[in-house]
Design a protein around this motif. Structure first.
Motif, PDB file in Angstrom:
ATOM      1  N   THR A 159       3.480   7.486   6.809  1.00  0.00           N
ATOM      2  CA  THR A 159       2.076   7.114   6.642  1.00  0.00           C
ATOM      3  C   THR A 159       1.703   6.074   7.701  1.00  0.00           C
ATOM      4  O   THR A 159       2.581   5.559   8.399  1.00  0.00           O
ATOM      5  CB  THR A 159       1.854   6.563   5.217  1.00  0.00           C
ATOM      6  OG1 THR A 159       2.879   5.605   4.930  1.00  0.00           O
ATOM      7  CG2 THR A 159       1.914   7.676   4.189  1.00  0.00           C
ATOM      8  N   HIS A 166       0.849  -1.181   0.000  1.00  0.00           N
ATOM      9  CA  HIS A 166       0.000   0.000   0.000  1.00  0.00           C
ATOM     10  C   HIS A 166       0.894   1.244   0.000  1.00  0.00           C
ATOM     11  O   HIS A 166       1.326   1.691  -1.049  1.00  0.00           O
ATOM     12  CB  HIS A 166      -0.948  -0.028   1.202  1.00  0.00           C
ATOM     13  CG  HIS A 166      -2.006  -1.078   1.089  1.00  0.00           C
ATOM     14  ND1 HIS A 166      -1.792  -2.406   1.441  1.00  0.00           N
ATOM     15  CD2 HIS A 166      -3.285  -1.021   0.657  1.00  0.00           C
ATOM     16  CE1 HIS A 166      -2.887  -3.102   1.225  1.00  0.00           C
ATOM     17  NE2 HIS A 166      -3.823  -2.283   0.750  1.00  0.00           N
ATOM     18  N   HIS A 167       1.211   1.797   1.165  1.00  0.00           N
ATOM     19  CA  HIS A 167       2.153   2.910   1.257  1.00  0.00           C
ATOM     20  C   HIS A 167       3.597   2.393   1.255  1.00  0.00           C
ATOM     21  O   HIS A 167       3.894   1.369   1.878  1.00  0.00           O
ATOM     22  CB  HIS A 167       1.972   3.674   2.573  1.00  0.00           C
ATOM     23  CG  HIS A 167       0.638   4.334   2.753  1.00  0.00           C
ATOM     24  ND1 HIS A 167       0.311   5.533   2.175  1.00  0.00           N
ATOM     25  CD2 HIS A 167      -0.435   3.958   3.496  1.00  0.00           C
ATOM     26  CE1 HIS A 167      -0.918   5.879   2.554  1.00  0.00           C
ATOM     27  NE2 HIS A 167      -1.385   4.951   3.343  1.00  0.00           N
ATOM     28  N   VAL A 213      -2.391  12.875  -0.134  1.00  0.00           N
ATOM     29  CA  VAL A 213      -2.135  11.452   0.121  1.00  0.00           C
ATOM     30  C   VAL A 213      -2.250  10.629  -1.160  1.00  0.00           C
ATOM     31  O   VAL A 213      -1.635   9.570  -1.281  1.00  0.00           O
ATOM     32  CB  VAL A 213      -3.117  10.920   1.192  1.00  0.00           C
ATOM     33  CG1 VAL A 213      -2.944   9.415   1.397  1.00  0.00           C
ATOM     34  CG2 VAL A 213      -2.900  11.644   2.507  1.00  0.00           C
ATOM     35  N   THR A 246      -0.423  -0.035   7.303  1.00  0.00           N
ATOM     36  CA  THR A 246      -0.487  -0.277   5.857  1.00  0.00           C
ATOM     37  C   THR A 246       0.765   0.222   5.135  1.00  0.00           C
ATOM     38  O   THR A 246       0.736   0.406   3.919  1.00  0.00           O
ATOM     39  CB  THR A 246      -1.724   0.402   5.256  1.00  0.00           C
ATOM     40  OG1 THR A 246      -1.728   1.787   5.633  1.00  0.00           O
ATOM     41  CG2 THR A 246      -3.006  -0.260   5.731  1.00  0.00           C
ATOM     42  N   SER A 247       1.851   0.426   5.874  1.00  0.00           N
ATOM     43  CA  SER A 247       3.051   1.025   5.272  1.00  0.00           C
ATOM     44  C   SER A 247       4.266   0.125   5.428  1.00  0.00           C
ATOM     45  O   SER A 247       4.410  -0.597   6.414  1.00  0.00           O
ATOM     46  CB  SER A 247       3.362   2.379   5.923  1.00  0.00           C
ATOM     47  OG  SER A 247       2.282   3.272   5.790  1.00  0.00           O
ATOM     48  N   SER A 264       2.626   7.773  -2.401  1.00  0.00           N
ATOM     49  CA  SER A 264       3.953   7.227  -2.112  1.00  0.00           C
ATOM     50  C   SER A 264       4.351   6.158  -3.129  1.00  0.00           C
ATOM     51  O   SER A 264       5.538   5.887  -3.320  1.00  0.00           O
ATOM     52  CB  SER A 264       4.008   6.650  -0.694  1.00  0.00           C
ATOM     53  OG  SER A 264       3.164   5.533  -0.555  1.00  0.00           O
ATOM     54  N   TYR A 271      -2.299   5.521  -3.451  1.00  0.00           N
ATOM     55  CA  TYR A 271      -1.458   6.371  -2.601  1.00  0.00           C
ATOM     56  C   TYR A 271      -0.295   6.991  -3.372  1.00  0.00           C
ATOM     57  O   TYR A 271       0.354   6.324  -4.186  1.00  0.00           O
ATOM     58  CB  TYR A 271      -0.930   5.581  -1.414  1.00  0.00           C
ATOM     59  CG  TYR A 271      -2.011   5.175  -0.442  1.00  0.00           C
ATOM     60  CD1 TYR A 271      -2.923   6.102   0.042  1.00  0.00           C
ATOM     61  CD2 TYR A 271      -2.134   3.853  -0.017  1.00  0.00           C
ATOM     62  CE1 TYR A 271      -3.926   5.735   0.937  1.00  0.00           C
ATOM     63  CE2 TYR A 271      -3.125   3.476   0.871  1.00  0.00           C
ATOM     64  CZ  TYR A 271      -4.021   4.422   1.342  1.00  0.00           C
ATOM     65  OH  TYR A 271      -5.013   4.050   2.224  1.00  0.00           O
ATOM     66  N   SER A 329       6.491   4.309   2.647  1.00  0.00           N
ATOM     67  CA  SER A 329       6.797   5.576   3.297  1.00  0.00           C
ATOM     68  C   SER A 329       7.029   5.366   4.789  1.00  0.00           C
ATOM     69  O   SER A 329       6.499   4.424   5.391  1.00  0.00           O
ATOM     70  CB  SER A 329       5.631   6.555   3.095  1.00  0.00           C
ATOM     71  OG  SER A 329       5.817   7.741   3.838  1.00  0.00           O
TER      72      SER A 329
END
Length: 357
Positions: free
Chosen positions: A36, A30-31, A122, A40-41, A92, A90, A33
């Protein structure tokens, strides 16, 4: 004579090693980063380490559409093949993942929920998506509003729900075509949520559809519930990545569900307080004693072997939300495990959806 036999054995061994398998691993992010939501990163450093592992260990990274086309045709998939995907629009992905993968010359698919595109810092905008598409990135359908597809709204009839879900998929597809110029017939379910009716709609509309349940894409699997391994949050560790990317599809004849040990069901939606049974029938009964199963938040769960089938059930009743049963078994190859995951969606005890993500 002995030399001839040895040559034949060697040729047979080499041929066997070269034979393609009918499975490949699809990665989900997902992200990418450090700034974030952690759940989910994945950090850019951890993402880079995972990509370094793929390159150092001679994995082949291919476009997702290459794998899905082979699935449609029933063609074998070569071993150590990986496809990379991202969900949720996203920014990122554009700012962090895209340049890293572009340097390696690796393709990927970006599943976008089209209503979110261009709506804030975002999310990516359409100019960024067009830039990515021109560079070879596949932009694909993640619904328009990123709703929970299996959930009917209050007072919504079955016909109205079906029409709304079709509109979610069709509108997103048309928006991508309008902005990008084309859109493949693949989609990712928002939140990875689906039931048999959602699968039927996806199939009727001509889509190969992906979830978020762990597992290996394989030629005999359901084309409307294709698994992917999600990475991010607590699932960012390199050792965990290595285990999963080297996994193999569980060789199963059948997968069945039971409310109890007598009543078979086709439903993937249960009520909170229930403990559904997952019943696996492996191709080789010898695999039965090797399979271990786990449930979300519960760890290892008990299994029983009856009539050449494995029966697995959660330790405690399910709570409202998503629960997964993960079943694995050592494949006989060093560091490689068979993997199968089944997702359940639980309402409250009255059958109502009581939570939002």
């Amino acid at each position: 004579m002995m030399l001839t036999v040895l040559r034949l054995v060697l040729v047979s061994f080499i041929a066997a090693c070269a034979l393609p398998t009918s499975a490949a691993v699809v990665l989900l992010y997902h992200h990418v980063s450090d700034k974030t939501p952690k759940s989910t990163s994945i950090s850019p450093a951890a993402f880079e380490a995972q990509m370094d592992y793929l390159q150092a260990n001679h994995f082949t990274v291919v476009p997702l559409l290459e794998l899905t086309e082979k699935l449609r045709k029933g063609e074998p998939l070569p071993d150590k093949t990986v496809a990379i995907t991202f969900d949720d629009s996203y920014v990122s992905v554009y700012g962090s993942a895209f340049p890293r993968l572009q340097k390696r010359g690796w393709p990927f698919t970006f599943f976008v929920n089209t209503d979110a595109v261009g709506t804030g810092k975002v999310f990516v905008n359409w100019d960024q998506l067009r830039e990515m598409a021109k560079a070879g990135v596949t932009i694909a359908n993640h619904s328009s509003s990123h709703t929970h597809l299996p959930r009917r709204e209050k007072n919504e009839t079955l016909a109205q729900w079906r029409a709304r879900i079709r509109a979610e998929i069709n509108q997103a597809q048309q928006k991508i075509i309008d902005e990008i110029g084309s859109a493949p017939k693949v989609m990712a379910y928002p939140f990875g949520e689906y039931d048999h009716e959602v699968q039927r709609i996806a199939k009727q509309l001509g889509y190969i559809a992906f979830g978020q349940q762990s597992g290996v894409l394989y030629s005999e699997g359901d084309l409307q519930s294709v698994p992917r391994f999600p990475f991010g949050g607590s699932f960012s560790d390199l050792d965990d990545f290595i285990l999963k990317v080297n996994s193999k599809a569980m060789p199963l004849k059948a997968v069945e569900f039971f409310d109890d040990q007598k009543n078979k069901t086709n439903s993937l939606i249960v009520r909170a307080g229930e403990k559904p049974w997952l019943v696996l029938t492996p191709n080789d009964p010898a695999l039965l004693k090797k399979i271990n199963c786990f449930a979300t938040g519960q760890g290892a769960i008990p299994t029983q072997i009856m009539n050449n089938q494995l029966w697995a059930q959660a330790n405690t009743p399910l709570t409202a939300g998503r629960t997964r049963y993960n079943c694995t078994a050592y494949s006989g190859e060093k560091g490689r495990f068979y993997w199968y995951t089944q997702q359940w969606l639980a309402t409250d005890k009255q059958g109502n959806w009581t939570y939002r993500d």
